[in-house]
Design a protein around this motif. Structure first.
Motif, PDB file in Angstrom:
ATOM      1  N   GLU A  35     -32.004  39.298 -11.790  1.00 30.25           N
ATOM      2  CA  GLU A  35     -31.505  39.032 -13.134  1.00 30.25           C
ATOM      3  C   GLU A  35     -31.464  37.543 -13.429  1.00 30.25           C
ATOM      4  N   LEU A  36     -31.091  36.735 -12.442  1.00 34.49           N
ATOM      5  CA  LEU A  36     -31.032  35.293 -12.654  1.00 34.49           C
ATOM      6  C   LEU A  36     -32.425  34.705 -12.870  1.00 34.49           C
ATOM      7  N   LEU A  54     -22.702  30.453  -7.239  1.00 40.27           N
ATOM      8  CA  LEU A  54     -22.977  29.490  -8.303  1.00 40.27           C
ATOM      9  C   LEU A  54     -24.086  28.525  -7.896  1.00 40.27           C
ATOM     10  N   THR A  55     -24.041  28.073  -6.658  1.00 37.28           N
ATOM     11  CA  THR A  55     -25.071  27.153  -6.159  1.00 37.28           C
ATOM     12  C   THR A  55     -26.435  27.830  -6.133  1.00 37.28           C
ATOM     13  N   ARG A  56     -26.458  29.093  -5.696  1.00 35.90           N
ATOM     14  CA  ARG A  56     -27.726  29.847  -5.681  1.00 35.90           C
ATOM     15  C   ARG A  56     -28.281  30.001  -7.092  1.00 35.90           C
ATOM     16  N   ALA A  57     -27.433  30.345  -8.035  1.00 33.39           N
ATOM     17  CA  ALA A  57     -27.874  30.493  -9.421  1.00 33.39           C
ATOM     18  C   ALA A  57     -28.407  29.177  -9.969  1.00 33.39           C
ATOM     19  N   ARG A  58     -27.727  28.090  -9.656  1.00 31.56           N
ATOM     20  CA  ARG A  58     -28.165  26.775 -10.125  1.00 31.56           C
ATOM     21  C   ARG A  58     -29.544  26.434  -9.566  1.00 31.56           C
ATOM     22  N   GLN A  59     -29.766  26.724  -8.300  1.00 30.07           N
ATOM     23  CA  GLN A  59     -31.061  26.429  -7.699  1.00 30.07           C
ATOM     24  C   GLN A  59     -32.176  27.266  -8.324  1.00 30.07           C
TER      25      GLN A  59
END
Length: 369
Positions: free
Chosen positions: A245-246, A285-290
């Motif tokens: 989804e991200l 959050l860090t994974r989504a940002r990357q």
């Protein structure tokens, strides 16, 4: 404009109701509200799901004009807006009601309220503008619940503020129909849009709405207005935080809105009807940002956590840190007077001034005069 600004409004009590004009009568005698895709169909005396719009005397009226709650001076970064007048104070407030039914709502005490005492504070448009100026706020923010549902009040307040040099910020889910969307955003200077997920399933099951209408608002803001806007997605473990989804969401943003729209991934905490779900781990959050950065987005942030790296602004060209943030506190500042990178002079998207404000991270409740 709704034309409901009252001269000398600071000394007047709010009207019981004000007329609205986004509605039409159906063949069966009901009246349909046309502000948002919910399209509530009402008989005399009924109110829409939002609670503040209802049918009286064969018309749709607004019950919350001039009635607001929760007045507080916030850092603009709390909205969150990282690229709109950083470091400056914003006068925040909301009303009761909402046109979505998000099970995770973190302002449910206001947005889900059906008690008129939630609307007890009187704040007519000119009074809001006068108080914002008196308090040294650079902007006002319609927040806590969605200003879409009280758009006549918000538009008039924004107009009154514009006359005094005060900016207006809409914090909204973007769940709105086309014609009112044009009027509403014609009065706004900035917005943060909650993109709650990237699946129709989530919107229908968890929010009682539709994703497509929100995407249309985002495209409208990008391609047909000069409103500065940023996007926020609250990541809820097991609900909207999968890699699939991200990837889909950030690809859509990159392709339809471009790389310069800031995106905030914020942490969920258990609330209202979703108290059985755990807090969002910082690693999510860090994974989504990357993932978002890998799709070419230039400005991606983490929120509701202490993460200086994820909260800071970097130059997309030379990668140097330009605005240091820890929570809502600003640190190093390396933009020049034109809003360009102080290292390589690449332009940075946003609305910046020669120097940042110095409001800091504090939140200050206020009473209006």
């Amino acid at each position: 404009m709704s034309g409901l600004i009252f001269k000398g409004a600071g000394s007047l009590e709010p009207p019981a109701t004000v007329p609205t004009h986004y509605w039409h009568t159906l063949d069966d005698g009901r009246i349909q509200c046309d502000v948002c895709p919910r399209a509530c169909k009402l008989r005399e005396g009924q109110r829409g799901l939002c609670y503040v719009r209802g049918r009286e005397n064969d018309a749709i009226v607004l019950h919350s004009y001039g009635r607001s709650s929760g007045f507080c001076i916030d850092p603009i970064e709390k909205k969150p807006l990282n690229h709109f007048l950083p470091g400056t104070p914003v006068l925040s407030f909301g009303t009761a009601g909402c046109n979505l039914a998000c099970k995770f709502c973190q302002n449910w005490d206001m947005s889900k309220s059906r008690e008129m005492d939630t609307l007890c504070d009187s704040a007519m448009p000119e009074s809001l503008a006068d108080n914002a100026k008196r308090l040294g706020c650079r902007s006002i923010a319609f927040t806590y619940n969605d200003p879409v549902i009280f758009m006549e009040y918000a538009v008039d307040a924004a107009q009154a503020c514009r006359e005094k040099g005060i900016k207006s910020v809409a914090v909204s889910a973007g769940y709105m129909c086309d014609a009112p969307r044009q009027e509403f955003y014609g009065a706004m200077d900035a917005a943060n849009i909650d993109l709650k997920a990237f699946s129709e399933r989530f919107y229908k099951k968890i929010c009682g709405g539709e994703l497509q209408a929100v995407l249309e608002t985002l495209e409208y803001l990008k391609h047909e207005t000069n409103v500065w806007f940023e996007i926020t997605t609250l990541l809820i473990p097991g609900q909207n935080d999968s890699d699939q989804e991200l990837h889909a969401m950030t690809e859509w943003i990159s392709e339809h809105l471009g790389p310069d729209v800031p995106l905030h991934f914020t942490a969920f905490h258990p609330d209202w009807k979703m108290k059985d779900i755990v807090h969002t781990p910082s690693a999510t959050l860090t994974r989504a940002r990357q993932i978002a950065l890998s799709k070419g987005l230039h400005y991606v942030y983490t929120g509701n956590v202490h993460d200086s790296s994820g909260g800071s602004t970097y130059c997309p060209s030379c990668k140097e840190r330009l605005i240091e943030r820890d929570w809502y506190e600003l640190g190093e500042w390396h933009l020049d007077a034109q809003g360009c990178c102080g290292y390589c002079q690449a332009p940075i998207a946003g609305v910046f001034e020669k120097a940042p404000g110095d409001w800091g991270a504090r939140r200050q409740p206020v009473r209006l005069h």
